[in-house]
Design a protein around this motif. Sequence first.
Motif, PDB file in Angstrom:
ATOM      1  N   UNK A 188       0.837  -1.201   0.000  1.00 24.17           N
ATOM      2  CA  UNK A 188       0.000   0.000   0.000  1.00 24.17           C
ATOM      3  C   UNK A 188       0.866   1.244   0.000  1.00 24.17           C
ATOM      4  N   UNK A 189       0.414   2.252  -0.744  1.00 21.40           N
ATOM      5  CA  UNK A 189       1.108   3.539  -0.778  1.00 21.40           C
ATOM      6  C   UNK A 189       0.071   4.658  -0.673  1.00 21.40           C
ATOM      7  N   UNK A 190       0.325   5.649   0.178  1.00 18.78           N
ATOM      8  CA  UNK A 190      -0.583   6.798   0.272  1.00 18.78           C
ATOM      9  C   UNK A 190      -0.377   7.673  -0.961  1.00 18.78           C
ATOM     10  N   UNK A 191      -1.452   7.950  -1.655  1.00 16.81           N
ATOM     11  CA  UNK A 191      -1.376   8.677  -2.925  1.00 16.81           C
ATOM     12  C   UNK A 191      -0.960  10.140  -2.723  1.00 16.81           C
ATOM     13  N   UNK A 192       0.025  10.554  -3.507  1.00 15.73           N
ATOM     14  CA  UNK A 192       0.503  11.952  -3.517  1.00 15.73           C
ATOM     15  C   UNK A 192       0.788  12.472  -2.100  1.00 15.73           C
ATOM     16  N   UNK A 227      -1.416  -0.020 -10.022  1.00 10.28           N
ATOM     17  CA  UNK A 227      -2.528   0.709  -9.396  1.00 10.28           C
ATOM     18  C   UNK A 227      -2.296   2.215  -9.447  1.00 10.28           C
ATOM     19  N   UNK A 228      -1.055   2.621  -9.260  1.00 14.76           N
ATOM     20  CA  UNK A 228      -0.732   4.054  -9.310  1.00 14.76           C
ATOM     21  C   UNK A 228      -0.777   4.570 -10.755  1.00 14.76           C
ATOM     22  N   UNK A 229      -0.317   3.751 -11.682  1.00 21.28           N
ATOM     23  CA  UNK A 229      -0.318   4.142 -13.098  1.00 21.28           C
ATOM     24  C   UNK A 229      -1.734   4.283 -13.641  1.00 21.28           C
ATOM     25  N   UNK A 230      -2.641   3.392 -13.188  1.00 20.91           N
ATOM     26  CA  UNK A 230      -4.011   3.389 -13.704  1.00 20.91           C
ATOM     27  C   UNK A 230      -4.907   4.433 -13.026  1.00 20.91           C
ATOM     28  N   UNK A 235      -5.421   5.699  -0.911  1.00 21.15           N
ATOM     29  CA  UNK A 235      -4.286   4.786  -1.048  1.00 21.15           C
ATOM     30  C   UNK A 235      -4.417   3.978  -2.332  1.00 21.15           C
ATOM     31  N   UNK A 236      -3.282   3.534  -2.843  1.00 24.65           N
ATOM     32  CA  UNK A 236      -3.232   2.552  -3.923  1.00 24.65           C
ATOM     33  C   UNK A 236      -2.707   1.249  -3.339  1.00 24.65           C
ATOM     34  N   UNK A 259       8.056   1.592   5.020  1.00 21.91           N
ATOM     35  CA  UNK A 259       9.001   2.696   4.881  1.00 21.91           C
ATOM     36  C   UNK A 259       8.294   3.908   4.308  1.00 21.91           C
ATOM     37  N   UNK A 260       8.587   5.090   4.828  1.00 25.06           N
ATOM     38  CA  UNK A 260       7.948   6.295   4.323  1.00 25.06           C
ATOM     39  C   UNK A 260       6.442   6.206   4.435  1.00 25.06           C
ATOM     40  N   UNK A 261       5.756   6.381   3.285  1.00 21.15           N
ATOM     41  CA  UNK A 261       4.296   6.295   3.272  1.00 21.15           C
ATOM     42  C   UNK A 261       3.802   4.960   2.719  1.00 21.15           C
ATOM     43  N   UNK A 262       4.675   3.952   2.730  1.00 17.49           N
ATOM     44  CA  UNK A 262       4.309   2.622   2.239  1.00 17.49           C
ATOM     45  C   UNK A 262       4.050   1.664   3.398  1.00 17.49           C
ATOM     46  N   UNK A 263       3.038   0.818   3.220  1.00 14.49           N
ATOM     47  CA  UNK A 263       2.676  -0.194   4.210  1.00 14.49           C
ATOM     48  C   UNK A 263       2.533  -1.538   3.515  1.00 14.49           C
ATOM     49  N   UNK A 264       2.656  -2.603   4.280  1.00 13.14           N
ATOM     50  CA  UNK A 264       2.454  -3.951   3.748  1.00 13.14           C
ATOM     51  C   UNK A 264       1.506  -4.713   4.665  1.00 13.14           C
ATOM     52  N   UNK A 265       0.689  -5.561   4.066  1.00  9.88           N
ATOM     53  CA  UNK A 265      -0.217  -6.419   4.819  1.00  9.88           C
ATOM     54  C   UNK A 265       0.070  -7.853   4.403  1.00  9.88           C
ATOM     55  N   UNK A 266       0.528  -8.648   5.347  1.00  9.63           N
ATOM     56  CA  UNK A 266       0.918 -10.035   5.092  1.00  9.63           C
ATOM     57  C   UNK A 266      -0.226 -10.957   5.486  1.00  9.63           C
TER      58      UNK A 266
END
Length: 328
Positions: free
Chosen positions: A197-201, A318-321, A285-286, A240-247
């Motif tokens: 996951x990444x928070x958009x902009x 997801x970010x590109x689209x 988020x994307x 890291x930064x504005x990125x998250x992961x869900x396992x």
Amino acid sequence: MASAPTSQDNVYAIASTLHNSKLTPKSNSKLTLLLVNEFENQLTDWRNIFGTHFQIQTASDGLMALKAILNGNIDIVLSSTQLAQMTSADVCKFVKQHKSTEHIQMIFISDHYSEIEEEQMLDLGAIDYIASDTLPKILFSRVKNHIKLVKHTKELELVSKTDALTGIANRFCFDNQLVHDWQAVIRGAGDISLIMVDIDHFKHYNDEFGHVKGDECLTLVAQCLVATRKRTTDLVARFGGEEFVILLPFTDLVGATKIANDLVKSVNGLSIPHAANAKYHNITISAGVTSYSPTFKDETSIGIKEFMNQADVSLYKAKTYGRNQVCS
């Protein structure tokens, strides 16, 4: 009826409230003591000594003790050196040689004190070796002192695995859990999924509102992701930064995609106003999703690296689209 937008002034208040619910060490919680002895009367005596201070589990032989240990949640073991089914030395050796159990402290009590046996047990990793005729109050004090060290170690371990800003798991915790879950899925012949996951902009948000508000926003999103997960076995971590992961162990692509869509929806539901030059009015988020069924033939390090790369590729899609969506 649509919920009212969350003002920037309210973000701090909400984040502060969530901060209080972060995963923090509970110093008052009782740790679990496993008592192992073939004689029920001795187990009863030990329960009377330790029962009010610790969570107690019991076993009457070495094999039962090992099963209890492998079932999890044991912090310290107090065991007779004379055991049936499996020797005390073999139990200690097994516990200390396996990564998932090596943290468990082993204390042995002997009816026939021997310097040779004491040296053997300590060499195998036992933390103490005590004669059976030790006074109950002395026995209690020795175990209590070891428990203090165990509790302190657990608190330090928790801190090392927790992201200081958001209060959720950090990258170190994620990396360790991924290896653990990867092996578990191999043994269980199941699927493992990952949502990135990444928070958009988010840079726009920081530029307009400042880094303090940015930190508050990160905390709010992180806690929202944790609140949206379906199972306690699923891990949400800051990557890291504005990125998250869900396992998601034992979850296929269909299930993971549904969870990812729920995450996107939940963050939208926070209604946190975004920067004026962001694509969407509120924080979004994307999410990129991937799933895999590893086998014993897979080389763990290569398999995990490719697994994470696939999630990253899906996030990029997801970010590109157009962002604010899920891709797999």
